[in-house]
Design a protein around this motif. Structure first.
Motif, PDB file in Angstrom:
ATOM      1  N   PHE A 237       0.859  -1.187   0.000  1.00 39.39           N
ATOM      2  CA  PHE A 237       0.000   0.000   0.000  1.00 39.39           C
ATOM      3  C   PHE A 237       0.899   1.243   0.000  1.00 39.39           C
ATOM      4  N   ALA A 238       0.565   2.218  -0.863  1.00 40.74           N
ATOM      5  CA  ALA A 238       1.364   3.439  -0.973  1.00 40.74           C
ATOM      6  C   ALA A 238       0.466   4.664  -0.884  1.00 40.74           C
ATOM      7  N   LEU A 239       0.909   5.646  -0.140  1.00 40.89           N
ATOM      8  CA  LEU A 239       0.245   6.947  -0.054  1.00 40.89           C
ATOM      9  C   LEU A 239       1.278   8.013  -0.364  1.00 40.89           C
ATOM     10  N   LEU A 240       1.065   8.746  -1.465  1.00 43.05           N
ATOM     11  CA  LEU A 240       1.993   9.792  -1.907  1.00 43.05           C
ATOM     12  C   LEU A 240       1.300  11.139  -1.789  1.00 43.05           C
ATOM     13  N   THR A 241       1.905  12.066  -1.038  1.00 43.65           N
ATOM     14  CA  THR A 241       1.319  13.397  -0.833  1.00 43.65           C
ATOM     15  C   THR A 241       2.360  14.465  -1.120  1.00 43.65           C
ATOM     16  N   ASP A 242       1.838  15.687  -1.367  1.00 42.58           N
ATOM     17  CA  ASP A 242       2.736  16.830  -1.514  1.00 42.58           C
ATOM     18  C   ASP A 242       2.990  17.430  -0.137  1.00 42.58           C
ATOM     19  N   PRO A 243       3.866  18.457  -0.036  1.00 43.22           N
ATOM     20  CA  PRO A 243       4.181  19.036   1.279  1.00 43.22           C
ATOM     21  C   PRO A 243       2.968  19.607   1.997  1.00 43.22           C
ATOM     22  N   GLN A 244       1.897  19.985   1.271  1.00 38.91           N
ATOM     23  CA  GLN A 244       0.703  20.538   1.896  1.00 38.91           C
ATOM     24  C   GLN A 244      -0.266  19.444   2.366  1.00 38.91           C
ATOM     25  N   GLY A 245       0.060  18.197   2.099  1.00 39.93           N
ATOM     26  CA  GLY A 245      -0.781  17.087   2.541  1.00 39.93           C
ATOM     27  C   GLY A 245      -1.808  16.646   1.509  1.00 39.93           C
TER      28      GLY A 245
ATOM     29  N   ARG B 124      -7.541   1.382   6.925  1.00 39.52           N
ATOM     30  CA  ARG B 124      -6.316   2.037   6.463  1.00 39.52           C
ATOM     31  C   ARG B 124      -6.067   3.362   7.170  1.00 39.52           C
ATOM     32  N   ASN B 125      -7.145   4.117   7.417  1.00 36.75           N
ATOM     33  CA  ASN B 125      -6.971   5.415   8.073  1.00 36.75           C
ATOM     34  C   ASN B 125      -6.393   5.257   9.478  1.00 36.75           C
ATOM     35  N   LEU B 126      -6.862   4.191  10.200  1.00 36.06           N
ATOM     36  CA  LEU B 126      -6.323   3.941  11.534  1.00 36.06           C
ATOM     37  C   LEU B 126      -4.852   3.559  11.454  1.00 36.06           C
ATOM     38  N   LEU B 127      -4.506   2.739  10.471  1.00 32.76           N
ATOM     39  CA  LEU B 127      -3.114   2.350  10.302  1.00 32.76           C
ATOM     40  C   LEU B 127      -2.237   3.556   9.964  1.00 32.76           C
ATOM     41  N   LEU B 128      -2.754   4.429   9.103  1.00 30.77           N
ATOM     42  CA  LEU B 128      -1.972   5.623   8.733  1.00 30.77           C
ATOM     43  C   LEU B 128      -1.798   6.561   9.920  1.00 30.77           C
ATOM     44  N   ASP B 129      -2.855   6.666  10.767  1.00 28.58           N
ATOM     45  CA  ASP B 129      -2.722   7.495  11.965  1.00 28.58           C
ATOM     46  C   ASP B 129      -1.633   6.953  12.886  1.00 28.58           C
ATOM     47  N   ARG B 130      -1.645   5.622  13.090  1.00 27.40           N
ATOM     48  CA  ARG B 130      -0.615   5.011  13.938  1.00 27.40           C
ATOM     49  C   ARG B 130       0.760   5.136  13.288  1.00 27.40           C
TER      50      ARG B 130
ATOM     51  N   ILE C 259       7.229   1.963   5.974  1.00 25.97           N
ATOM     52  CA  ILE C 259       8.439   2.730   5.670  1.00 25.97           C
ATOM     53  C   ILE C 259       8.018   4.138   5.236  1.00 25.97           C
ATOM     54  N   PRO C 260       8.437   5.174   5.953  1.00 21.94           N
ATOM     55  CA  PRO C 260       8.188   6.553   5.504  1.00 21.94           C
ATOM     56  C   PRO C 260       9.373   7.062   4.673  1.00 21.94           C
ATOM     57  N   ALA C 261       9.086   7.937   3.761  1.00 24.63           N
ATOM     58  CA  ALA C 261      10.162   8.482   2.928  1.00 24.63           C
ATOM     59  C   ALA C 261       9.794   9.887   2.465  1.00 24.63           C
ATOM     60  N   THR C 262      10.802  10.714   2.296  1.00 23.18           N
ATOM     61  CA  THR C 262      10.656  12.038   1.668  1.00 23.18           C
ATOM     62  C   THR C 262      11.429  11.995   0.363  1.00 23.18           C
ATOM     63  N   ILE C 263      10.702  12.253  -0.754  1.00 23.62           N
ATOM     64  CA  ILE C 263      11.303  12.117  -2.085  1.00 23.62           C
ATOM     65  C   ILE C 263      11.485  13.510  -2.696  1.00 23.62           C
ATOM     66  N   VAL C 264      12.652  13.756  -3.203  1.00 21.57           N
ATOM     67  CA  VAL C 264      12.952  14.984  -3.959  1.00 21.57           C
ATOM     68  C   VAL C 264      13.363  14.554  -5.362  1.00 21.57           C
TER      69      VAL C 264
ATOM     70  N   SER D 196      11.053  18.913  -6.920  1.00 27.03           N
ATOM     71  CA  SER D 196       9.748  18.799  -6.255  1.00 27.03           C
ATOM     72  C   SER D 196       9.854  17.827  -5.082  1.00 27.03           C
ATOM     73  N   LEU D 197       9.117  18.133  -4.017  1.00 30.06           N
ATOM     74  CA  LEU D 197       9.201  17.320  -2.800  1.00 30.06           C
ATOM     75  C   LEU D 197       7.882  16.590  -2.577  1.00 30.06           C
ATOM     76  N   PHE D 198       7.969  15.324  -2.156  1.00 29.57           N
ATOM     77  CA  PHE D 198       6.794  14.494  -1.881  1.00 29.57           C
ATOM     78  C   PHE D 198       7.047  13.689  -0.606  1.00 29.57           C
ATOM     79  N   HIS D 199       5.939  13.327   0.054  1.00 28.73           N
ATOM     80  CA  HIS D 199       5.997  12.422   1.206  1.00 28.73           C
ATOM     81  C   HIS D 199       5.375  11.093   0.801  1.00 28.73           C
ATOM     82  N   LEU D 200       6.064  10.002   1.078  1.00 30.37           N
ATOM     83  CA  LEU D 200       5.602   8.662   0.711  1.00 30.37           C
ATOM     84  C   LEU D 200       5.482   7.803   1.964  1.00 30.37           C
ATOM     85  N   TYR D 201       4.346   7.111   2.073  1.00 28.01           N
ATOM     86  CA  TYR D 201       4.113   6.173   3.182  1.00 28.01           C
ATOM     87  C   TYR D 201       3.799   4.809   2.567  1.00 28.01           C
ATOM     88  N   LEU D 202       4.590   3.814   2.888  1.00 27.97           N
ATOM     89  CA  LEU D 202       4.411   2.462   2.354  1.00 27.97           C
ATOM     90  C   LEU D 202       4.027   1.514   3.483  1.00 27.97           C
ATOM     91  N   LEU D 203       3.040   0.643   3.226  1.00 23.85           N
ATOM     92  CA  LEU D 203       2.567  -0.357   4.195  1.00 23.85           C
ATOM     93  C   LEU D 203       2.479  -1.719   3.526  1.00 23.85           C
TER      94      LEU D 203
END
Length: 431
Positions: free
Chosen positions: A76-84, A98-104, A142-147, A152-159
Motif C-alpha cells: 500500500f502506498a500513499l503519496l502526498t505533496d508538502p501541503q498534505g 487504512r486510516n487507523l493504520l496511517l494514523d498510527r 516505511i516513511p520516505a521524503t522524495i525529492v 519537487s518534494l513528496f511524502h511517501l508512506y508504504l505499508l
C-alpha cells in the motif's frame, strides 16, 4: 505390581520425551518464523528503495511506478505533496482500517527520532516500523521524503501486511505434525523395548520369588498336617501331665497361625499367577450378612465385645458375585476388628444401598489407624504394629481383601470411626 510400575514409567518416559520434542519443534518453528520475517522485511525495504528511486524521475507517473508493486507484492502506498494533498493512494484493503493504520504510522514516525522525516534537499528513506492492527494483525511501514530531479518534494508512506506466521503455519503445519507423529512412534517403540530390557532382571527375580513362595507353601502343607496330627495324639496321651498338655497347646496355636500364613501365601501366589478362579452365582446378601454375624458373635462374646447388626431393616437385591470371596473379605474385616477392639467397645456390621452400589462396613472403636499408616494398610506384609507384638497377624489379610475385591469388581477402603477406631468398607456395583 510390576506391570503397574512399568505402565507408570512408560507413560512418564513418553510424556517427558514428547514434551522435549514438542519444545524443540516449537523453537525450530519460532526460529523459522523469525528468519522468514527478517528476510521478508529486508526484501520489503529493498522494494521501497527501488520504488523511491523510480519516483525520483519526474518522467515516471506515480501510478505507473506504484501499481506493479501493489499487484505483485500487496504494498500500500500513499503519496502526498508538502501541503498534505494526496497525489496517489493505493486501493488495497487490510483487516484493519487504512486510516487507523496511517494514523498510527504517523504517530510512530513523529515519536521515533530515527525515522523523523523533515523537508530536505535530498531523498530520505526511514527505517522499517512495525504497526499493530486491531485483529492481531501486524504491518511493516516505511516513511520516505522524495525529492525528484526537478526539485519537487513528496511524502511517501508504504505499508505491507506481515502474513509470515499464518502462511508458515499453513505451509509447514503438515510437516511439523508428521515429524511429531513419527517422533511419537519412535519414542513409544524405543521406550517399550528399553523398559522391557531394563525390567527383565527384576521380573526374573520376582518370578523366582513367587515360584519359591508357591512351592514352599505347597510343600509345607503336608509336614504341617503331620505335625498337627501327632500333636493331637500327644495331647490325647498326656491328659494327666499338665506341662505336656500346656506345651502341646502352644504348639497347636502356633501351627494354626502357620497354617493360616501358608494358606494366605498360596492364595497370593495363585493370584499373581492368574490361576485364581472366581465362581459367580446369585447371592442373597441378607442371608450372607446374617451368617457373618452368627459366625463372629460367639468370638466377640468370648472377648466381651458387643456385636451390632445394622442391616436388618434393608431389603437387599440379590448379587451376582462369588459368595466365598465376599464372605472371606468380610471375615478379614471382622477378624481385624476383633483383634484391635477393646473389651466392651462395640463392633458394628453395617450395610447401605444406593442406586448403583451396595456398601458393607465393619466398624470398630479400637485404637484406630494413624494417618501415616493409612496409605499402606492394604499393602502386602505391611503391619501398623512395627514391634510385631501381635504374632497372629502377618500383614496379609487386608491385602488379600483388596485382591478379592478386585476379582468382584469392587473396592475396599478405610476411614476413621467417629469417636475413635477404624471403619473398613467394601463397595460392590449393582449389575
Amino acid at each position: 505390581m510390576l506391570n503397574k510400575l512399568y505402565q507408570k514409567l512408560y507413560i512418564i518416559f513418553i510424556s517427558s520425551m514428547m514434551l522435549i520434542i514438542t519444545a524443540v519443534i516449537g523453537v525450530l518453528y519460532i526460529n523459522s518464523v523469525d528468519n522468514e520475517q527478517r528476510v521478508n522485511s529486508t526484501f520489503f525495504g529493498r522494494l521501497a528503495t527501488l520504488m523511491i528511486y523510480e519516483l525520483e524521475n519526474p518522467k515516471n507517473h506515480p501510478r505507473k511506478v506504484i501499481q506493479p508493486y501493489e499487484s505483485s507484492y500487496s504494498i500500500f502506498a500513499l503519496l502526498t505533496d508538502p501541503q498534505g494533498n494526496v497525489i496517489y493512494e493505493s486501493a488495497i484493503s487490510f483487516p484493519t482500517d487504512r486510516n487507523l493504520l496511517l494514523d498510527r504510522f504517523s504517530e510512530r514516525t513523529n515519536t521515533e527520532s530515527t525515522t523523523v522525516l523533515q523537508q530536505t534537499s535530498a531523498t530520505t528513506q526511514g527505517g522499517i516500523i512495525t504497526i499493530s492492527g486491531i485483529s492481531h494483525d501486524t504491518y511493516w511501514g516505511i516513511p520516505a521524503t522524495i525529492v525528484d530531479k526537478d526539485g519537487s518534494l513528496f511524502h511517501l508512506y508504504l505499508l505491507q501486511q506481515n502474513k509470515i506466521s499464518f502462511e508458515l503455519i499453513k505451509k509447514q503445519l503438515f510437516f511439523y505434525i508428521l515429524i511429531w507423529l513419527i517422533s511419537l512412534l519412535c519414542v513409544t517403540t524405543i521406550s517399550h523395548f528399553l523398559l522391557k530390557y531394563a525390567m527383565k532382571p527384576t521380573e526374573m527375580v520376582l518370578k523366582s520369588q513367587k515360584d519359591f513362595i508357591a512351592s514352599a507353601s505347597h510343600e509345607l502343607k503336608a509336614p504341617l498336617a503331620v505335625i498337627l496330627a501327632n500333636n493331637d495324639k500327644i495331647n490325647g496321651l498326656s491328659r494327666e501331665l499338665p506341662p505336656i498338655r500346656k506345651a502341646t497347646a502352644v504348639i497347636d496355636t502356633e501351627l494354626l497361625h502357620m497354617s493360616k500364613l501358608i494358606k494366605d501365601m498360596l492364595f497370593l501366589a495363585s493370584s499373581d499367577a492368574g490361576t485364581r478362579s472366581v465362581y459367580k452365582t446369585m447371592v442373597n446378601l441378607d442371608t450372607l450378612l446374617i451368617t457373618l454375624y452368627e459366625a463372629f458373635e460367639p468370638v466377640c462374646s468370648r472377648k466381651g465385645i458387643p456385636l451390632d447388626a445394622d442391616f436388618m431393616d434393608i431389603r437387599f437385591p440379590q448379587l451376582y458375585t462369588d459368595r466365598e470371596c465376599l464372605f472371606q473379605i468380610l471375615s478379614i474385616f471382622m477378624e481385624n476388628a476383633v483383634s484391635h477392639s477393646e473389651t466392651k467397645a462395640a463392633i458394628q456390621i453395617k450395610a447401605s444401598l444406593s442406586r448403583r452400589a451396595v456398601t458393607i462396613s465393619v466398624i470398630d472403636h479400637g485404637q484406630g489407624i494413624s494417618a501415616q499408616d493409612k496409605p499402606y494398610i492394604f499393602d502386602r506384609f505391611y503391619c501398623a504394629d512395627k514391634s510385631h507384638t501381635d504374632k497372629s497377624h502377618f500383614g496379609l489379610g487386608l491385602s488379600i481383601a483388596k485382591e478379592l475385591a478386585g476379582f468382584l469388581s469392587g473396592n475396599v477402603g478405610v476411614r476413621d470411626t467417629e469417636g475413635g477406631g477404624a471403619s473398613f468398607f467394601l463397595t460392590l456395583p449393582l449389575k
